[in-house]
Design a protein around this motif. Structure first.
Motif, PDB file in Angstrom:
ATOM      1  N   THR A 362       1.005  -1.175   0.051  1.00 28.35           N
ATOM      2  CA  THR A 362      -0.055   0.025  -0.044  1.00 28.35           C
ATOM      3  C   THR A 362       0.722   1.168   0.066  1.00 28.35           C
ATOM      4  O   THR A 362       0.633   2.324  -0.715  1.00 28.35           O
ATOM      5  CB  THR A 362      -0.836  -0.042   1.399  1.00 28.35           C
ATOM      6  N   SER A 365       2.002   1.988  -3.764  1.00 27.39           N
ATOM      7  CA  SER A 365       1.176   2.625  -4.352  1.00 27.39           C
ATOM      8  C   SER A 365       0.795   4.227  -3.971  1.00 27.39           C
ATOM      9  O   SER A 365       0.700   4.879  -5.046  1.00 27.39           O
ATOM     10  CB  SER A 365      -0.263   1.782  -4.238  1.00 27.39           C
ATOM     11  N   GLU A 385      -7.275   6.532  -1.697  1.00 27.48           N
ATOM     12  CA  GLU A 385      -5.955   6.075  -1.558  1.00 27.48           C
ATOM     13  C   GLU A 385      -6.030   5.047  -0.191  1.00 27.48           C
ATOM     14  O   GLU A 385      -5.209   4.248   0.018  1.00 27.48           O
ATOM     15  CB  GLU A 385      -5.029   7.189  -1.170  1.00 27.48           C
ATOM     16  N   PRO A 389      -5.008  -0.268  -3.074  1.00 26.42           N
ATOM     17  CA  PRO A 389      -3.622   0.166  -3.348  1.00 26.42           C
ATOM     18  C   PRO A 389      -3.482   0.153  -4.840  1.00 26.42           C
ATOM     19  O   PRO A 389      -2.442   0.115  -5.294  1.00 26.42           O
ATOM     20  CB  PRO A 389      -3.127  -0.854  -2.824  1.00 26.42           C
ATOM     21  N   VAL A 390      -4.350  -0.023  -5.743  1.00 28.01           N
ATOM     22  CA  VAL A 390      -4.329  -0.288  -7.295  1.00 28.01           C
ATOM     23  C   VAL A 390      -4.314   1.082  -7.708  1.00 28.01           C
ATOM     24  O   VAL A 390      -5.391   2.157  -7.430  1.00 28.01           O
ATOM     25  CB  VAL A 390      -5.515  -0.876  -7.697  1.00 28.01           C
ATOM     26  N   VAL A 391      -3.107   1.489  -8.184  1.00 30.59           N
ATOM     27  CA  VAL A 391      -3.194   2.963  -9.140  1.00 30.59           C
ATOM     28  C   VAL A 391      -3.183   2.610 -10.608  1.00 30.59           C
ATOM     29  O   VAL A 391      -2.317   1.708 -11.344  1.00 30.59           O
ATOM     30  CB  VAL A 391      -1.849   3.409  -8.947  1.00 30.59           C
ATOM     31  N   PHE A 453      -0.731  -0.236 -11.870  1.00 32.11           N
ATOM     32  CA  PHE A 453       0.315  -0.663 -10.945  1.00 32.11           C
ATOM     33  C   PHE A 453      -0.601  -1.421  -9.717  1.00 32.11           C
ATOM     34  O   PHE A 453      -1.119  -0.627  -8.832  1.00 32.11           O
ATOM     35  CB  PHE A 453       0.980   0.553 -10.344  1.00 32.11           C
ATOM     36  N   ASN A 454      -0.296  -2.398  -9.489  1.00 33.97           N
ATOM     37  CA  ASN A 454      -0.990  -3.236  -8.435  1.00 33.97           C
ATOM     38  C   ASN A 454      -0.047  -4.076  -7.632  1.00 33.97           C
ATOM     39  O   ASN A 454       0.221  -5.230  -7.670  1.00 33.97           O
ATOM     40  CB  ASN A 454      -2.034  -4.469  -9.300  1.00 33.97           C
TER      41      ASN A 454
END
Length: 769
Positions: A362, A365, A385, A389-391, A453-454
């Motif tokens: 987390t 990210s 946020e 946590p995936v962006v 981005f994971n």
């Protein structure tokens, strides 16, 4: 403090198993390093090909060597690909599989006792770790298998006669399974296939369109669909919700969905990457609502970087008989050993180690998100946020950054497809340049192609660090100007192509570059289609080779491997100071040169043969005319010399030149009139613009038009000594100075074969055209 295995009193078989596993891992890992160092040097042997089983057995080292070769045999062709990071906790997971095979041979009573303890411990730890009270665990290899077994459990619970009557009881009230449009592709179809249900039993609920996230299920529409199904005699059975959608990582409104499921007696199943956040000390309320669901699936392998560990489905149900009928529990002790790798790994990591891994993901990210907010042309799609946590980010040209002569988003057709192509290229490049970051390309329905981005799914597996995030941002910062320039110049490139008759613009919205062009050579009327196609293929192939040799920042290629268009030139990304007009002018001029040279070589044999025959006839005719004009006496060697000394001949030189391009004979009067001038011929001035030292082709001056004007002035001053060099005076015989247009021409003509009246032959390059 860890103790060596040798200092612990354990079963000799278990100790030997651990040592063998460590030795095997060292061999495979050392073999990987050797492949990286000696890439391209290993030769294929007979062991690399399938064959019959050998009569004699092989030792462990030979078998592991074969495994190593099979693991790395294609890296020479496809490049080295980073393997999953396997730490000590990974070794524990792999040891679990070896132990499961060893434990399975124990006597039945000891096996039952041991498997019951392992299963109970693992289930208790997971339920407490992810805040799922009074839950039961089902361990499965396929992460979809848990949902299939849960559906069977619900069918057995809702249809009391299902165990005896089978699917005939479903005809009276058809069961309906609801899923979000943002669920994993193919999940609902797989569920119906495994349960033997028709696809009409699957209801896909659209996501929000007006309010809320566009990746969350529309709760109001779901309520309406359930009411309609109840009114038509159908039976609402199960709802699949997301705590982190596969694409964008958004979480559905689980609290409202749970209320709706309680109202209509529907089973609520939750899955998604955000369920890992339940292990942290502070959990956001949208994710915390997943603990009230009837079941949820956890994928601990990628979250914690554990190879070959099963997925886990936690569920709540009070009837063990129905669970056994649905396949969620088993009376076979060997089936319970599926949890053994996870049991070992969880003990090795401990509660703090598990939480630390999830917390690290987390934080990664959040660091990336903070950097992305500083980039103007990068748009992010993050729900919260704290919740996910995936962006997900995407390049999108800011319309306020439009410049004169350039096009931006919303100003040309096919803009969305072009942006998708650029973002696809961006994601692929970032994944290639920073492989440990774990970024990938994802297709979203609303946003289009994005970069994702994971870290929960990749960080523990790849060993992602903060330095990888910094490297990722640096590469992204370097690529954004290229994407902006390419998008701005793409429309200009297309319009400029239409100014050149020999160039054809090929529409390919999936190409991440300026565009695609094809050079069309001039064809004769009697050329057939196959001949014309060969000419187009040949000249574009040669033109591409010539363009690749230029000192420029732009890349030229044949396009993607499975491109629909052939015989084309794909022009790559553009820099900010690109001169589109100069670029296309160079391409067109290079194509014309290749076309003329190609035709010259193609017609050389026939033209030369015909030209020589015509030249011989002209020479014979000229000799006859000379004989008629000068008489027979001048043709006798000795007498002719004396006669010419007393009475010189007044005839001027009348030679012939043979043009290889035109295939015709011309007079040499203009050539000899220029040759009679004294002194050297002045240099032919060039019309190309001068480049600054170190400046590459197709680049404008960095300071704009003012600097360009100054540069042009300097170039003119430098050329003054060449242009003002006085020509030598004309000879006294009255030979006039050649026209200035001929001296200023910069187009070289092909060599011409000249024949003199006396039969002598010479080769000369006509430099005056």
């Amino acid at each position: 403090m860890e103790q060596p295995l040798e200092n612990i009193t354990v079963d000799p078989m278990l100790a030997e198993m651990g040592r063998n596993l460590n030795d095997a891992m060292k061999i495979l890992e050392n073999g990987q390093k050797e492949v990286e160092q000696d890439s391209g040097q290993r030769r294929l042997s007979w062991r690399d090909f399938p064959g019959p089983l050998q009569g004699e057995g092989q030792d462990v080292a030979s078998i592991l060597q074969l495994v190593q070769n099979l693991m790395h045999d294609d890296e020479d062709k496809q490049g080295h690909r980073r393997m999953q990071y396997v730490g000590e906790q990974g070794h524990m997971a792999l040891l679990g599989h070896s132990l499961a095979a060893y434990i399975s041979v124990l006597d039945r009573d000891r096996l039952r006792k041991l498997t019951t303890r392992i299963l109970s411990d693992t289930t208790l730890w997971l339920c407490r770790l992810f805040r799922y009270e009074n839950g039961t665990a089902y361990y499965h290899e396929d992460d979809r298998e848990g949902l299939v077994k849960v559906c069977r459990l619900v069918i057995n619970a809702q249809y009391e006669e299902y165990s005896t009557e089978g699917f005939t009881v479903l005809s009276s009230k058809q069961p309906v399974i609801y899923q979000s449009a943002a669920c994993r592709p193919g999940l609902g179809q797989h569920l119906c296939s495994q349960l033997g249900l028709p696809l009409s039993s699957l209801c896909t609920v659209p996501c929000n369109t007006m309010f809320g996230s566009q990746h969350q299920i529309d709760v109001a529409l779901l309520d309406k669909l359930i009411k309609d199904d109840v009114d038509t005699g159908k039976f609402p059975l199960l709802l699949i919700a997301n705590a982190g959608t596969p694409g964008a990582g958004h979480t559905d409104k689980l609290s409202r969905l749970k209320e709706l499921c309680v109202q209509y007696n529907i089973w609520l199943h939750v899955e998604g990457v955000n369920l890992a956040m339940l292990a942290l000390g502070h959990v956001a309320s949208p994710v915390m609502a997943a603990t009230k669901s009837d079941s949820m699936t956890l994928t601990l392998g990628p979250w914690l970087g554990l190879p070959a560990v099963p997925a886990v489905t936690l569920y709540r149900h009070e009837d063990p008989a129905l669970s056994l009928a649905a396949g969620l529990t088993s009376s076979q002790p060997v089936e319970k050993l599926r949890s053994l790798p996870l049991w070992l790994s969880l003990q090795y990591l401990g509660h703090d180690g598990i939480v630390e891994r999830i917390k690290t993901a987390t934080q990664l990210s959040q660091q990336l998100l903070e950097h992305l907010k500083t980039l103007a042309s990068i748009k992010t799609s993050v729900e919260d946020e704290l919740n996910s946590p995936v962006v997900v980010f995407r390049f999108s040209q800011d319309t306020s950054a439009a410049s004169s002569g350039g096009s931006v988003e919303g100003y040309f057709p096919g803009e969305k497809e072009v942006l998708d192509a650029l973002n696809r290229w961006l994601g692929e490049q970032l994944a290639q340049l920073v492989p440990s970051s774990g970024v990938d390309v994802v297709e979203l329905e609303e946003e289009g192609t994005c970069v994702r981005f994971n870290p929960l799914m990749t960080a523990a597996v790849l060993g992602t660090q903060e330095s990888d995030i910094k490297a990722l941002v640096e590469k992204l910062t370097d690529m954004v100007p290229l994407l902006s320039s390419t998008l701005r110049f793409r429309q200009d490139f297309r319009e400029e192509v239409y100014h050149h008759n020999a160039l054809t613009y090929i529409e390919d919205l999936s190409w991440p570059g300026l565009g695609v062009i094809r050079y069309e050579p001039r064809c004769e009327q009697d050329d057939d289609d196959s001949k014309r196609k060969q000419d187009v293929e040949k000249i574009n192939e040669d033109l591409l080779k010539k363009l690749k040799e230029l000192d420029a920042d732009i890349c030229f290629s044949t396009g993607p491997e499975f491109a629909t268009e052939t015989n084309c030139i794909y022009v790559g990304l553009a820099t900010e100071d690109l001169d589109v007009a100069e670029l296309l002018e160079t391409i067109a001029a290079s194509g014309r040169d290749l076309e003329e040279n190609g035709k010259l070589l193609e017609n050389m044999t026939e033209v030369v043969r015909k030209g020589i025959l015509e030249a011989e006839l002209q020479i014979l005719k000229a000799n006859e005319e000379k004989l008629m004009e000068e008489g027979v006496l001048r043709q006798i060697p000795l007498v002719g010399s004396v006669l010419n000394w007393f009475s010189p001949s007044q005839n001027s030189i009348k030679g012939q030149t043979f043009s290889l391009v035109a295939g015709s004979l011309d007079t040499t009067e203009s050539t000899y009139s220029m040759k009679t001038q004294t002194g050297a011929t002045p240099d032919t001035p060039t019309s190309t613009a001068k480049r600054l030292p170190g400046q590459k082709l197709f680049r404008r001056s960095a300071a704009g038009s003012d600097t360009s004007s100054e540069t042009s002035s300097v170039g003119q001053v430098e050329e003054v000594p060449r242009e003002t060099t006085p020509l030598p005076p004309a000879s006294e015989e009255g030979v006039t100075e050649p026209p200035q247009e001929e001296l200023a021409s910069s187009d070289p003509s092909p060599p011409e074969i000249q024949r003199q009246p006396d039969g002598q032959e010479s080769e000369e390059v006509d430099t005056m055209r």
